[in-house]
Design a protein around this motif. Structure first.
Motif, PDB file in Angstrom:
ATOM      1  N   LEU A 216      -3.180   5.359  -5.457  1.00 45.24           N
ATOM      2  CA  LEU A 216      -1.539   6.520  -4.789  1.00 45.24           C
ATOM      3  C   LEU A 216      -0.483   5.797  -4.036  1.00 45.24           C
ATOM      4  O   LEU A 216       0.319   5.987  -4.984  1.00 45.24           O
ATOM      5  CB  LEU A 216      -2.101   7.338  -4.136  1.00 45.24           C
ATOM      6  CG  LEU A 216      -3.218   8.340  -4.804  1.00 45.24           C
ATOM      7  CD1 LEU A 216      -3.608   9.421  -3.609  1.00 45.24           C
ATOM      8  CD2 LEU A 216      -2.753   9.847  -5.723  1.00 45.24           C
ATOM      9  N   CYS A 217      -1.377   4.857  -3.599  1.00 41.60           N
ATOM     10  CA  CYS A 217       0.113   4.243  -2.718  1.00 41.60           C
ATOM     11  C   CYS A 217       0.495   2.557  -3.816  1.00 41.60           C
ATOM     12  O   CYS A 217       1.706   2.781  -3.582  1.00 41.60           O
ATOM     13  CB  CYS A 217      -0.364   3.277  -1.486  1.00 41.60           C
ATOM     14  SG  CYS A 217      -1.046   3.997   0.035  1.00 41.60           S
ATOM     15  N   GLN A 218      -0.091   1.786  -4.005  1.00 41.66           N
ATOM     16  CA  GLN A 218       1.006   1.349  -5.440  1.00 41.66           C
ATOM     17  C   GLN A 218       1.426   2.155  -6.293  1.00 41.66           C
ATOM     18  O   GLN A 218       2.506   2.120  -6.825  1.00 41.66           O
ATOM     19  CB  GLN A 218      -0.652   0.483  -6.332  1.00 41.66           C
ATOM     20  CG  GLN A 218      -0.675  -0.328  -5.424  1.00 41.66           C
ATOM     21  CD  GLN A 218      -1.763  -1.139  -6.339  1.00 41.66           C
ATOM     22  OE1 GLN A 218      -1.418  -1.458  -7.106  1.00 41.66           O
ATOM     23  NE2 GLN A 218      -3.247  -1.819  -5.804  1.00 41.66           N
ATOM     24  N   ILE A 219       1.354   3.384  -7.180  1.00 46.12           N
ATOM     25  CA  ILE A 219       1.816   4.348  -8.074  1.00 46.12           C
ATOM     26  C   ILE A 219       2.954   4.722  -7.033  1.00 46.12           C
ATOM     27  O   ILE A 219       4.301   5.059  -7.697  1.00 46.12           O
ATOM     28  CB  ILE A 219       0.697   5.288  -7.977  1.00 46.12           C
ATOM     29  CG1 ILE A 219      -0.120   5.664  -9.169  1.00 46.12           C
ATOM     30  CG2 ILE A 219       1.677   6.417  -9.215  1.00 46.12           C
ATOM     31  CD1 ILE A 219      -1.146   6.593  -9.066  1.00 46.12           C
ATOM     32  N   ALA A 220       3.219   4.816  -5.872  1.00 47.60           N
ATOM     33  CA  ALA A 220       4.514   5.116  -5.014  1.00 47.60           C
ATOM     34  C   ALA A 220       4.760   4.170  -5.249  1.00 47.60           C
ATOM     35  O   ALA A 220       6.558   4.498  -5.551  1.00 47.60           O
ATOM     36  CB  ALA A 220       4.292   6.026  -3.840  1.00 47.60           C
ATOM     37  N   LEU A 221       4.619   3.253  -5.186  1.00 47.18           N
ATOM     38  CA  LEU A 221       5.865   2.314  -4.975  1.00 47.18           C
ATOM     39  C   LEU A 221       6.159   1.431  -6.514  1.00 47.18           C
ATOM     40  O   LEU A 221       7.773   1.093  -6.708  1.00 47.18           O
ATOM     41  CB  LEU A 221       4.728   0.992  -4.782  1.00 47.18           C
ATOM     42  CG  LEU A 221       4.649   0.422  -3.194  1.00 47.18           C
ATOM     43  CD1 LEU A 221       3.430  -0.501  -2.946  1.00 47.18           C
ATOM     44  CD2 LEU A 221       5.845   0.838  -2.281  1.00 47.18           C
ATOM     45  N   ARG A 222       5.412   1.793  -7.258  1.00 45.83           N
ATOM     46  CA  ARG A 222       5.641   1.986  -8.819  1.00 45.83           C
ATOM     47  C   ARG A 222       6.980   3.070  -9.142  1.00 45.83           C
ATOM     48  O   ARG A 222       8.025   2.936 -10.079  1.00 45.83           O
ATOM     49  CB  ARG A 222       5.071   1.762  -9.740  1.00 45.83           C
ATOM     50  CG  ARG A 222       3.919   0.187 -10.033  1.00 45.83           C
ATOM     51  CD  ARG A 222       3.169   0.892 -10.807  1.00 45.83           C
ATOM     52  NE  ARG A 222       2.215  -0.279 -11.090  1.00 45.83           N
ATOM     53  CZ  ARG A 222       1.295  -0.364 -11.843  1.00 45.83           C
ATOM     54  NH1 ARG A 222       0.943  -0.128 -13.055  1.00 45.83           N
ATOM     55  NH2 ARG A 222       0.375  -1.512 -11.390  1.00 45.83           N
TER      56      ARG A 222
END
Length: 596
Positions: A216-222
Motif C-alpha cells: 500500500l505504501c509503494q502504491i501511494a508513492l506511485r
C-alpha cells in the motif's frame, strides 16, 4: 509597673523595627527589578522599538531564538524575522491596533537567521508620550514552537492516513468541496477517481499483513508520482484510494479525455510488479471515473457515483477503467433494492428448491442437485444468477446458504420415508464465503443432526477457488465432516486454478466436468482431449466423474464410451420440484433399475 530595664529593652527593639533608609530601599528595589528582569529574560523574548518600529533594545533570548546578534537586531525592524507566513493585511491590522495606543495580542510565525521557522505568542504594549501618542513599543514574546508543532502533528494525523501519509476521507471531503466551489467560478471541470486493488486480500493472505502494508505504501508513492501537485491523492479504505483532479478544462469532452488518459496512466503504473523486499508481487487496478463541474451535486453523491463506476469496472473483469453513466446509477439502485428485498425473502418464505437429476449410465437417478429459486413478489421467478452474487457481496449468503442446506436435508428426510426414493442423495452448492466461515462445519453438523438424515446422502459441492487461501484448514474442515459421512464434490472442475498437488490431498468423492467442455463433444478435439484427460485422472484418483450440461445423445454416447459414470443435463431432465422428481422417474422404473 514595668521596670526601668524593661522600658529600655522596649525602646531598643522599637528602634530596630524602624524603616530602612532610602538607600537601603532603593537597593532592595533594584535587586527585585534585577531578579524580575533575569526571570523575564530567561523565559521571554523582549524587544523595544521606537515609534517607527526600529528595534532599539533586544534581550539575549531574542538573539538566542532568532540566531541574530544584538548588533544585527538593533537598528533593524521586525521585518528581519518576517517568515512570509502571514499576509500583509495581518501586519496592517497589528499596526493599526498598537498605533492607536491599544495592546495587541496574537501568534506570529517568524524566521530565524538559519531559515528555521519559529512561533511566538506576542504581546505588544505601546508606551505613550505626553501627547497620548506611542513613543515606543515593548514586545514580549513566548516561544510556542513546540506547542504549534504538536498541534500541527495532531491536525496532520486527523487529516491524513497513518500508514501512507495520504489525505484521508475527511481531508478529501474538504478538497472536494473547494474544488466544486472553484469549478463554479472558473467553469472548469474536475474528475473524481475511485481506485481499488484487484485481489489485494490474496496478498495479505499469502504474504502477511506487513507485506500488504508495504504494498500500500509503494502504491501511494506511485500514485503521487502520476498526478500533479495541485491534485489530491487520498486513501479512504483498506485498499481503496481516491484521486481528485481539478481545473481540467471548460469543455467537457476535453476534460473527459484528459481524465481518462490519467486513469489509464494510473492503471498502467500500478499494473506492473511491486518489489517487496525481494518478493515480486503483481498487482492490477480497477478504476471508477466521474467527471463533474460546479453544478454537480454534493460530495457524498459524487462519491456514490464514482463507487458505482468502480463496481462496474470490477464487473467487467477487473483491471478496467469505467466512466460513470446515469444508466449505471439506475441499474445499481435496482440492485440495491433487490438486496433490501433479499433481506426479507427468507422470513417471507419466498425461496424454494428445484432438483436436477444426476443419472447413472442406465439413465436412472442416483443423485439430485438442489438449485435455489426466488419467487420475487414483483419481479417473478428469479434464477440464482440474479441474486447469488448480491447475496455474497452483502453477506446474506451465510443465512441463505444455511436455508438451502436445511431445505435440502428436509427433502432427504421426506424421500427417506418412501422405499423407492430412500436411496436418493442430494448435492448442495456451497459458496466460498460459506465454506470459509469458521463455523461452517458446526453449522452443517447441526442441520444433519436436526433433520436426522443419513449424512452419506448429503454431498457438498465446492469450487477450486475455495482452496487458494489456506489449504490445510480447508482439508481439516472437510475431514471433520467426512468423518460424519458427508460426501464432497469438486464442481466446475478444470475452469479454476486446478492443482494436482491439492487434488490428491482433498477428501473428495466426485469431480464434476464443467459444461463448457461437454458442449463441444464429440466434435471438438480440444474439448474431447480435456474431458478424456479428466476421466483418466479421476479413475487414477478413485473419484467418480459427473459430466454436466449433457444435452444430446451424441454427448452422452461419447462420455459413456470413455468411462464416465454419471451424467447431468437437460437430456435427462431440467430442474424440477421434488414432487415432479418422483413422477419423472416412477417408482416402478426405479425398482426395476434397482433389481438390475
Amino acid at each position: 509597673m514595668q521596670s526601668s530595664q524593661a522600658v529600655t529593652d522596649h525602646c531598643n527593639s522599637s528602634q530596630e523595627a524602624e524603616p530602612a533608609s532610602a538607600d537601603q530601599r532603593l537597593a532592595l528595589a533594584l535587586k527585585e527589578l534585577k531578579d524580575l528582569k533575569a526571570a523575564l529574560n530567561a523565559h521571554a523574548i523582549v524587544a523595544v522599538t521606537d515609534a517607527r518600529g526600529v528595534i532599539t533594545q533586544a534581550n539575549e533570548k531574542f538573539c538566542e531564538v532568532s540566531r541574530y546578534s544584538r548588533d544585527e537586531l538593533i537598528g533593524s525592524t521586525h521585518r528581519i524575522v518576517n517568515s512570509g507566513t502571514h499576509p500583509r493585511s495581518f501586519f496592517l491590522q497589528l499596526w493599526k491596533t498598537i498605533s492607536s495606543g491599544q495592546i495587541w495580542n496574537g501568534e506570529i510565525c517568524n524566521r530565524a537567521k538559519d531559515g528555521a521557522l519559529y512561533w511566538v505568542q506576542t504581546t505588544i504594549v505601546p508606551q505613550l508620550g505626553p501627547d497620548g501618542r506611542p513613543e515606543q513599543y515593548i514586545s514580549i514574546r513566548a516561544d510556542i514552537t513546540q506547542r504549534k508543532r504538536a498541534e500541527e502533528q495532531a491536525l496532520h494525523l486527523a487529516l491524513h492516513d497513518a500508514l501512507t501519509g495520504l489525505a484521508n476521507r475527511v481531508l478529501l471531503a474538504e478538497h472536494l468541496q473547494r474544488t466544486l466551489a472553484s469549478s463554479r467560478r472558473s467553469r472548469r471541470h474536475g474528475a473524481l477517481m475511485l481506485l481499488d486493488l484487484d485481489n489485494f486480500k490474496d496478498v495479505n493472505d499469502r504474504f502477511g499483513h506487513s507485506q500488504g502494508d508495504a504494498l500500500l505504501c509503494q502504491i501511494a508513492l506511485r500514485l503521487l508520482a502520476c498526478v500533479r501537485e495541485t491534485d489530491t491523492v487520498a486513501r479512504v479504505g483498506g485498499d481503496e484510494f481516491v484521486i481528485l483532479l481539478n481545473e481540467l478544462d471548460t469543455d467537457p469532452a476535453q476534460a473527459s479525455v484528459h481524465a481518462y488518459a490519467m486513469a489509464e496512466r494510473l492503471r498502467e503504473s500500478l499494473g506492473s510488479t511491486f518489489d517487496l523486499g525481494g518478493l515480486l508481487v503483481p498487482s492490477t487496478l480497477s478504476i471508477g471515473l466521474l467527471l463533474f463541474d460546479g453544478s454537480s451535486d454534493g460530495t457524498e453523491e459524487l462519491m456514490k457515483r464514482a463507487d458505482m463506476a468502480l463496481y462496474q469496472a470490477k464487473e467487467r473483469g477487473r483491471n478496467n477503467v469505467c466512466v460513470f453513466d446515469p444508466t449505471l446509477q439506475a441499474s445499481i439502485l435496482s440492485q440495491t433494492g433487490l438486496i433490501d428485498d433479499l433481506r426479507q425473502a427468507i422470513q417471507r418464505d419466498e425461496f424454494h428448491l428445484l432438483y436436477q437429476p444426476v443419472v447413472s449410465p442406465l439413465q436412472q437417478p442416483q443423485d439430485w442437485e438442489a438449485l435455489i429459486r426466488w419467487q420475487h413478489p414483483t419481479r417473478g421467478l428469479l434464477a440464482p444468477a440474479a441474486f447469488i452474487k448480491l447475496a455474497e457481496e452483502s453477506g446474506l449468503i451465510l443465512s441463505l446458504g444455511q436455508w438451502v442446506l436445511r431445505a435440502a436435508c428436509e427433502q432427504l428426510t421426506h424421500w427417506g420415508r418412501v422405499p423407492a426414493t430412500a436411496h436418493w442423495s442430494v448435492a448442495v452448492n456451497v459458496s466460498a464465503r460459506q465454506f470459509l466461515d469458521p463455523a461452517f462445519a458446526a453449522r452443517v453438523q447441526s442441520v444433519i443432526e436436526g433433520s436426522g438424515i443419513n449424512p452419506s446422502l448429503l454431498r457438498l459441492e465446492l469450487t477450486e477457488s475455495m482452496f487458494l487461501t489456506d489449504i490445510e484448514k480447508s482439508i481439516l474442515k472437510m475431514q471433520s465432516l467426512r468423518a460424519l459421512g458427508v460426501q464432497f464434490a469438486l464442481d466446475d472442475f478444470g475452469t479454476g486454478y486446478s492443482s494436482l498437488s491439492y487434488l490428491k490431498r482433498l477428501p473428495l468423492d466426485q469431480l464434476k466436468v464443467d459444461r463448457s467442455f461437454v458442449q463441444g463433444l464429440p466434435g471438438s478435439r480440444e474439448d474431447a482431449a480435456i474431458t478424456t484427460t479428466i476421466l483418466t485422472l479421476a479413475r487414477t484418483l478413485g473419484l467418480q466423474v459427473v459430466a454436466e450440461g449433457v444435452e444430446n445423445k451424441a454427448q452422452f454416447d461419447f462420455l459413456l464410451q470413455h468411462g464416465c459414470s454419471a451424467f447431468q443435463g437437460y437430456l435427462f431432465g431440467k430442474p424440477m420440484s421434488a414432487q415432479d422428481a418422483a413422477s419423472h422417474f416412477p417408482p416402478a422404473r426405479q425398482a426395476i433399475a434397482g433389481s438390475e
